[in-house]
Each structure stands twice: as structure tokens, then as C-alpha cells.
Design a protein around this motif. Structure first.
Motif, PDB file in Angstrom:
ATOM      1  N   VAL A   1      -4.499  -1.231  -1.454  1.00  0.00           N
ATOM      2  CA  VAL A   1      -5.746  -1.939  -1.761  1.00  0.00           C
ATOM      3  C   VAL A   1      -6.634  -1.093  -2.674  1.00  0.00           C
ATOM      4  CG1 VAL A   1      -7.877  -2.867  -0.749  1.00  0.00           C
ATOM      5  CG2 VAL A   1      -5.655  -3.374   0.304  1.00  0.00           C
ATOM      6  N   LEU A   2      -6.728   0.191  -2.391  1.00  0.00           N
ATOM      7  CA  LEU A   2      -7.529   1.097  -3.215  1.00  0.00           C
ATOM      8  C   LEU A   2      -7.068   1.076  -4.673  1.00  0.00           C
ATOM      9  CD1 LEU A   2      -9.571   3.510  -3.531  1.00  0.00           C
ATOM     10  CD2 LEU A   2      -7.624   4.994  -3.012  1.00  0.00           C
ATOM     11  N   PHE A   3      -5.754   1.237  -4.882  1.00  0.00           N
ATOM     12  CA  PHE A   3      -5.245   1.301  -6.253  1.00  0.00           C
ATOM     13  C   PHE A   3      -5.196  -0.074  -6.916  1.00  0.00           C
ATOM     14  CE2 PHE A   3      -3.838   5.474  -4.758  1.00  0.00           C
ATOM     15  CZ  PHE A   3      -4.336   6.255  -5.792  1.00  0.00           C
ATOM     16  N   GLU A   4      -5.037  -1.141  -6.139  1.00  0.00           N
ATOM     17  CA  GLU A   4      -5.114  -2.485  -6.712  1.00  0.00           C
ATOM     18  C   GLU A   4      -6.498  -2.706  -7.308  1.00  0.00           C
ATOM     19  OE1 GLU A   4      -4.451  -7.136  -5.395  1.00  0.00           O
ATOM     20  OE2 GLU A   4      -5.467  -5.770  -4.015  1.00  0.00           O
ATOM     21  N   LYS A   5      -7.530  -2.259  -6.602  1.00  0.00           N
ATOM     22  CA  LYS A   5      -8.912  -2.423  -7.089  1.00  0.00           C
ATOM     23  C   LYS A   5      -9.155  -1.617  -8.361  1.00  0.00           C
ATOM     24  CE  LYS A   5     -10.972  -3.637  -2.680  1.00  0.00           C
ATOM     25  NZ  LYS A   5     -11.793  -3.206  -1.551  1.00  0.00           N
ATOM     26  N   GLN A   6      -8.328  -0.601  -8.598  1.00  0.00           N
ATOM     27  CA  GLN A   6      -8.459   0.205  -9.816  1.00  0.00           C
ATOM     28  C   GLN A   6      -7.579  -0.314 -10.945  1.00  0.00           C
ATOM     29  OE1 GLN A   6      -8.036   4.404  -8.953  1.00  0.00           O
ATOM     30  NE2 GLN A   6      -9.260   4.220  -7.108  1.00  0.00           N
ATOM     31  N   GLY A   7      -6.997  -1.495 -10.753  1.00  0.00           N
ATOM     32  CA  GLY A   7      -6.245  -2.134 -11.817  1.00  0.00           C
ATOM     33  C   GLY A   7      -4.750  -1.882 -11.825  1.00  0.00           C
ATOM     34  N   PHE A   8      -4.236  -1.250 -10.795  1.00  0.00           N
ATOM     35  CA  PHE A   8      -2.799  -1.002 -10.717  1.00  0.00           C
ATOM     36  C   PHE A   8      -2.076  -2.225 -10.153  1.00  0.00           C
ATOM     37  CE2 PHE A   8      -4.290   3.284 -10.970  1.00  0.00           C
ATOM     38  CZ  PHE A   8      -3.246   4.033 -11.492  1.00  0.00           C
ATOM     39  N   ILE A   9      -0.850  -2.403 -10.579  1.00  0.00           N
ATOM     40  CA  ILE A   9       0.073  -3.306  -9.902  1.00  0.00           C
ATOM     41  C   ILE A   9       0.757  -2.450  -8.843  1.00  0.00           C
ATOM     42  CG2 ILE A   9       2.197  -4.657 -10.113  1.00  0.00           C
ATOM     43  CD1 ILE A   9       1.318  -5.221 -13.047  1.00  0.00           C
ATOM     44  N   ILE A  10       0.685  -2.876  -7.608  1.00  0.00           N
ATOM     45  CA  ILE A  10       1.232  -2.099  -6.494  1.00  0.00           C
ATOM     46  C   ILE A  10       2.516  -2.756  -6.011  1.00  0.00           C
ATOM     47  CG2 ILE A  10       0.797  -1.201  -4.169  1.00  0.00           C
ATOM     48  CD1 ILE A  10      -1.115  -0.162  -6.413  1.00  0.00           C
ATOM     49  N   ILE A  11       3.528  -1.938  -5.833  1.00  0.00           N
ATOM     50  CA  ILE A  11       4.772  -2.413  -5.234  1.00  0.00           C
ATOM     51  C   ILE A  11       4.965  -1.635  -3.943  1.00  0.00           C
ATOM     52  CG2 ILE A  11       7.245  -2.781  -5.533  1.00  0.00           C
ATOM     53  CD1 ILE A  11       6.708  -2.417  -8.606  1.00  0.00           C
ATOM     54  N   LEU A  12       4.895  -2.349  -2.827  1.00  0.00           N
ATOM     55  CA  LEU A  12       5.131  -1.741  -1.518  1.00  0.00           C
ATOM     56  C   LEU A  12       6.608  -1.899  -1.176  1.00  0.00           C
ATOM     57  CD1 LEU A  12       2.086  -3.134   0.485  1.00  0.00           C
ATOM     58  CD2 LEU A  12       2.447  -0.769  -0.202  1.00  0.00           C
ATOM     59  N   ALA A  13       7.242  -0.818  -0.782  1.00  0.00           N
ATOM     60  CA  ALA A  13       8.637  -0.835  -0.338  1.00  0.00           C
ATOM     61  C   ALA A  13       8.654  -0.190   1.049  1.00  0.00           C
ATOM     62  CB  ALA A  13       9.529  -0.083  -1.316  1.00  0.00           C
ATOM     63  N   LEU A  14       8.390  -1.013   2.051  1.00  0.00           N
ATOM     64  CA  LEU A  14       8.215  -0.521   3.418  1.00  0.00           C
ATOM     65  C   LEU A  14       9.025  -1.376   4.388  1.00  0.00           C
ATOM     66  CD1 LEU A  14       4.334  -0.551   3.197  1.00  0.00           C
ATOM     67  CD2 LEU A  14       5.705   1.523   3.153  1.00  0.00           C
ATOM     68  N   VAL A  15       9.515  -0.769   5.459  1.00  0.00           N
ATOM     69  CA  VAL A  15      10.171  -1.555   6.504  1.00  0.00           C
ATOM     70  C   VAL A  15       9.178  -2.589   7.024  1.00  0.00           C
ATOM     71  CG1 VAL A  15      11.195  -1.484   8.808  1.00  0.00           C
ATOM     72  CG2 VAL A  15      11.832   0.240   7.115  1.00  0.00           C
ATOM     73  N   SER A  16       7.979  -2.179   7.347  1.00  0.00           N
ATOM     74  CA  SER A  16       6.879  -3.050   7.759  1.00  0.00           C
ATOM     75  C   SER A  16       7.308  -4.089   8.798  1.00  0.00           C
ATOM     76  CB  SER A  16       6.286  -3.742   6.523  1.00  0.00           C
ATOM     77  OG  SER A  16       5.044  -4.310   6.835  1.00  0.00           O
ATOM     78  N   PRO A  17       7.666  -3.632   9.998  1.00  0.00           N
ATOM     79  CA  PRO A  17       8.247  -4.542  10.988  1.00  0.00           C
ATOM     80  C   PRO A  17       7.264  -5.426  11.756  1.00  0.00           C
ATOM     81  CG  PRO A  17       8.137  -2.326  11.882  1.00  0.00           C
ATOM     82  CD  PRO A  17       7.659  -2.246  10.457  1.00  0.00           C
ATOM     83  N   TYR A  18       5.967  -5.268  11.543  1.00  0.00           N
ATOM     84  CA  TYR A  18       4.992  -5.993  12.356  1.00  0.00           C
ATOM     85  C   TYR A  18       4.237  -7.014  11.509  1.00  0.00           C
ATOM     86  CZ  TYR A  18       6.183  -1.847  14.910  1.00  0.00           C
ATOM     87  OH  TYR A  18       6.902  -0.832  15.489  1.00  0.00           O
ATOM     88  N   SER A  19       4.373  -8.266  11.865  1.00  0.00           N
ATOM     89  CA  SER A  19       3.744  -9.327  11.075  1.00  0.00           C
ATOM     90  C   SER A  19       2.220  -9.199  11.067  1.00  0.00           C
ATOM     91  CB  SER A  19       4.184 -10.709  11.562  1.00  0.00           C
ATOM     92  OG  SER A  19       3.871 -10.900  12.916  1.00  0.00           O
ATOM     93  N   GLU A  20       1.627  -8.706  12.152  1.00  0.00           N
ATOM     94  CA  GLU A  20       0.160  -8.586  12.198  1.00  0.00           C
ATOM     95  C   GLU A  20      -0.357  -7.616  11.132  1.00  0.00           C
ATOM     96  OE1 GLU A  20      -1.664  -5.459  15.211  1.00  0.00           O
ATOM     97  OE2 GLU A  20      -0.154  -6.656  16.237  1.00  0.00           O
ATOM     98  N   THR A  21       0.372  -6.539  10.858  1.00  0.00           N
ATOM     99  CA  THR A  21      -0.096  -5.592   9.834  1.00  0.00           C
ATOM    100  C   THR A  21       0.017  -6.209   8.442  1.00  0.00           C
ATOM    101  OG1 THR A  21       2.055  -4.480   9.714  1.00  0.00           O
ATOM    102  CG2 THR A  21       0.433  -3.530  11.205  1.00  0.00           C
TER     103      THR A  21
END
Length: 143
Positions: A63-83
Motif C-alpha cells: 500500500v505504501l509503495f502503491e501510493k508512491q506510484g509503483f505497480i506492486i506485484i505480491l507473490a505470497l502464499v497468503s493462506p488467510y482470506s481475511e488478510t
């Protein structure tokens, strides 16, 4: 824009993230990779608490870098739908892709009770990288 690639280990998140970055060659792009983030922060805690701590940091950075104009690509297991749902409320433009594969190389590292939840698109990464990229960019273009 945030492109959120999530799925079990060995589902192709990092490979696709790097391929997406190459297609945005003239843009400011940042990949936040879960394995690299864990290594940099020395977080070897794979409990629910440790995973959520890692995800919170990754999402806050995104979120921090998106606000600075970056395109962010997250590559995470991220197993929890709530997060992942919380992240959606913090970003002005986010696309979520659940990546899955029939490959079994790292099945011993799979997260039990993985919550697939919502994704803009489910992508089987057993197909070619080019075909996966077509699916991703078609979804982004259609939104």
C-alpha cells in the motif's frame, strides 16, 4: 495498482511475478515476494501468528509503495482470506489471482487449512507462462 498472486508453495507465484515485471519494463514495479521478505526480516515463524505478521508487513509495504506510484506485484502464499480482504480495502486498484498447480514438489510445505476465498481469477499454472500472462492481463484489462 496491486497484483496479488497467491497460492500454495510451488504454484508459480514468483515465476509469474518476474514475468509480469518484464512486461511493465517502462514502469516503476516492485515485487514483494514472501520468501524474500521472510529472509530479509528473519521471520521463520510459520505458525498462524508468524504468517499473519509476514502478510501484514507485505501488505503495508504494498500500500505504501502503491501510493508512491509503483505497480506492486505480491507473490505470497497468503493462506488467510481475511488478510486478503483487508488488503482490498486499502488499495484503490487491486487484482487477486489464485494460482494452483498439480505439481507436487513442495507439497510437504503446503499450508493446512488454506483458505482460497475470493479471487478475481483462478489460474492453473501447469499451462505455459505465456498462457498464464494472457489470463492475468485479460482480467486486468476487462476490469
Amino acid at each position: 495498482m496491486i497484483i496479488n498472486l497467491f497460492g500454495q508453495p510451488e504454484s508459480g507465484k514468483t515465476t509469474l511475478a518476474r514475468s509480469i515485471r518484464r512486461l511493465f519494463a517502462h514502469e516503476k514495479v516492485l515485487i514483494i515476494d514472501g520468501d524474500q521478505l521472510r529472509k530479509a526480516t528473519q521471520n521463520e515463524n510459520y505458525t498462524v501468528v508468524g504468517r499473519k505478521k509476514n502478510l501484514k508487513l507485505a501488505h503495508n509495504l504494498a500500500v505504501l509503495f502503491e501510493k508512491q506510484g509503483f505497480i506492486i506485484i505480491l507473490a505470497l502464499v497468503s493462506p488467510y482470506s481475511e488478510t486478503r480482504e483487508k488488503l482490498k480495502t486499502k488499495s484503490k486498484e487491486i487484482y487477486s489471482f489464485y494460482l494452483h498447480s498439480k505439481r507436487k514438489e513442495r507439497i510437504k510445505f503446503h499450508v493446512k487449512n488454506f483458505e482460497i476465498g475470493y479471487a478475481d481469477k483462478f489460474i492453473c499454472t501447469d499451462q505455459s507462462i505465456a498462457d498464464c500472462l494472457v489470463e492475468i492481463f485479460k482480467q486486468i484489462k476487462d476490469e
